[in-house]
Design a protein around this motif. Sequence first.
Motif, PDB file in Angstrom:
ATOM      1  N   LEU A 118      -6.146  14.231   4.822  1.00 27.40           N
ATOM      2  CA  LEU A 118      -6.449  13.286   3.748  1.00 27.40           C
ATOM      3  C   LEU A 118      -5.644  13.594   2.483  1.00 27.40           C
ATOM      4  N   GLU A 121      -1.988  12.641   3.012  1.00 25.85           N
ATOM      5  CA  GLU A 121      -1.784  11.194   2.987  1.00 25.85           C
ATOM      6  C   GLU A 121      -1.935  10.609   1.591  1.00 25.85           C
ATOM      7  N   ALA A 122      -2.930  11.113   0.864  1.00 28.43           N
ATOM      8  CA  ALA A 122      -3.166  10.578  -0.480  1.00 28.43           C
ATOM      9  C   ALA A 122      -1.994  10.906  -1.404  1.00 28.43           C
ATOM     10  N   GLU A 124       1.037  11.542  -0.488  1.00 24.24           N
ATOM     11  CA  GLU A 124       2.150  10.734   0.008  1.00 24.24           C
ATOM     12  C   GLU A 124       2.059   9.314  -0.561  1.00 24.24           C
ATOM     13  N   ALA A 125       0.853   8.766  -0.544  1.00 22.09           N
ATOM     14  CA  ALA A 125       0.650   7.381  -0.961  1.00 22.09           C
ATOM     15  C   ALA A 125       0.951   7.178  -2.439  1.00 22.09           C
ATOM     16  N   GLY A 127       3.129   8.987  -4.015  1.00 26.25           N
ATOM     17  CA  GLY A 127       4.496   9.436  -4.258  1.00 26.25           C
ATOM     18  C   GLY A 127       4.585  10.836  -4.829  1.00 26.25           C
ATOM     19  N   LEU A 128       3.614  11.685  -4.511  1.00 28.23           N
ATOM     20  CA  LEU A 128       3.636  13.042  -5.050  1.00 28.23           C
ATOM     21  C   LEU A 128       3.597  14.087  -3.942  1.00 28.23           C
ATOM     22  N   ARG A 151      -6.679  11.752  -5.823  1.00 30.79           N
ATOM     23  CA  ARG A 151      -7.948  12.423  -5.605  1.00 30.79           C
ATOM     24  C   ARG A 151      -9.035  11.405  -5.261  1.00 30.79           C
ATOM     25  N   ALA A 153      -8.531   8.391  -4.037  1.00 32.26           N
ATOM     26  CA  ALA A 153      -8.212   7.723  -2.770  1.00 32.26           C
ATOM     27  C   ALA A 153      -8.579   8.607  -1.580  1.00 32.26           C
ATOM     28  N   TYR A 155     -10.847  10.636  -1.325  1.00 31.93           N
ATOM     29  CA  TYR A 155     -12.303  10.697  -1.220  1.00 31.93           C
ATOM     30  C   TYR A 155     -12.842   9.578  -0.336  1.00 31.93           C
ATOM     31  N   GLU A 156     -12.003   8.596  -0.042  1.00 32.89           N
ATOM     32  CA  GLU A 156     -12.364   7.441   0.779  1.00 32.89           C
ATOM     33  C   GLU A 156     -13.622   6.738   0.278  1.00 32.89           C
ATOM     34  N   LEU A 184      -2.692   0.498  -3.160  1.00 33.53           N
ATOM     35  CA  LEU A 184      -3.797   1.292  -2.620  1.00 33.53           C
ATOM     36  C   LEU A 184      -4.988   0.399  -2.293  1.00 33.53           C
TER      37      LEU A 184
END
Lengths: 272, 289
Positions: A118, A121-122, A124-125, A127-128, A151, A153, A155-156, A184
């Motif tokens: 998670l 992926e977060a 990555e999403a 851009g970091l 952070r 994202a 957490y879903e 997002l």
Amino acid sequence: MSSPMLDVRALNKVYAGRGDPVEAIADLSFQVSDGELVCVVGPSGAGKTTLLRCLAGLLPATSGDVALAGEPVTGPPQGMAVVLQEYGRSLFPWMTVAQNVELPLKEKGVARGERSRLVGEALEAVGLADVGRSYPWQLSGGMQQRVAIARAAAYEPQVLLMDEPFAAVDAQTRFELEDLVRALWKGLGVTVVFVTHDIDEAIYLGERVLVLSARPTVLLEDVRVDLGAERDQLETRGAPEFARLRTHVYELVQQAKLGVRSLADARLTHAG
Amino acid sequence: MTAAQATAPATAQAATRQATPRRTAWGVVRSVLYAVGLPLVLLAAWWVATADSESPFNPPLSEILATFGPTWFSGDSFADTRFVQDVLPSLGRLLVGYAIALVLGIGLGVLIGAVRPLRELAEPVLEFFRAIPPPVMVPVLMLFLGVGTSMRVFVIATGALWPILLNTVEGVRGLDPVLKDTARAFRFGRWGRVRRLMLPGASPQIVTGARQALSIAIILMVISEMFAARDGLGFSVVQFQRSFAVPEMWSGVIMLGLLGVLLSFVFRVATAAVLAWYHGYLRSQRGGA
């Protein structure tokens, strides 16, 4: 339509500190459906942050109800994540970027392998992906806010609350972050409530814009934004419909500053 | 989660904006020279000033240094030396007392700092106890705890407790409300808030308090051994003084000083890792974004 994701009924908030009690929110009712992106604008001091803190369960309402997916909100609810304006102060300075994103997952009890997936992926999403091992204070303001978004994202959440998240970043970074939020939102299928004082930002991002009055706050108008699913900083902001909405909301906010408390009393000179 | 790929602007170069200063070999040598420079000058001055001293109370430094080894490290076996018989028991009592003060101080400090009614209740009492010079408690505690090890450990612990406790309270109370909100919003449990928010967030103040407490603990270690003791560093110094063994007495003072330097060095090494983030954080704040 199914029951709303977020249901606010007759919300009232009075600050009863020392001195005279201050009524921040007079009477607010609105609903946000599952998967919607709703922006909240209003003049400064309109109780926007108070509203968001009540939604987040960080502040108890004086009266009225807030319900998330049918459950009354009495404290910070499960399935909700917040991104605050003070990005620099909402990240734990003793932890690296990746650890910051991972921490709420640890508290949530997510297994280690799942956590690292998670977090990866977060980051990555937003851009970091390459700064996970840096500390937040080594990053620029815009990047710090990306971390806070990552952070949230990771957490879903079902609902993502954002309190003027881009108020303190520069204009160019702000455009990038706005597109990030849209991306997002679409990618995660999350419900988003986005509080801002920036009228253009609210219209550019939102499917709906809630325009608030000055304090004590009531809802002036629930404006539907028909700008399509795909937004583009140049195309969308250049569209006639964008200009029309912008004019309309701008006039409403100006009227709100003058103390207008209902749409019927508002004197709008530019017919929409 | 299958988040969409979003715009990813320049990231890597900004990340290294706050590079830590690199240490060169010359830099290390220089800092060592700085560290030992003044002590060497002072020792040299002492050496010269007392070289021809005839005073029985102020013997030449050369004589003091000459007695240092035999005084502390001679005996039938190593276990018989004064170092083992006196210095180690002192050190043991110091460490136990200091450890108790750390545990109690940080534990109570987090509790008092986090629970507001408790803080308002406790603060006047804390101020009162802090205002009492700990050595005053030695004769009082002797009545209750006798003259054994437990009294000395207790004196050290109660004296060292206050700076740790008060600094921890300050540190926990001073936590950024935005961080507290963040922890609440993400539903940190009670233990999670203590372990992941309060302790690391208050760690700079806790370390400050612990450093003050270490000096106080050393002082109390010595003082507690000056009353009705049978062993210890403080006891040795008093015994040497009463038997007019003046160079030996001075060597005890030097031993005490060396112990203090050693402990503060260990302390610095032990806390460097805890506070590594904090120094970088402060630098970035001063740099101003």
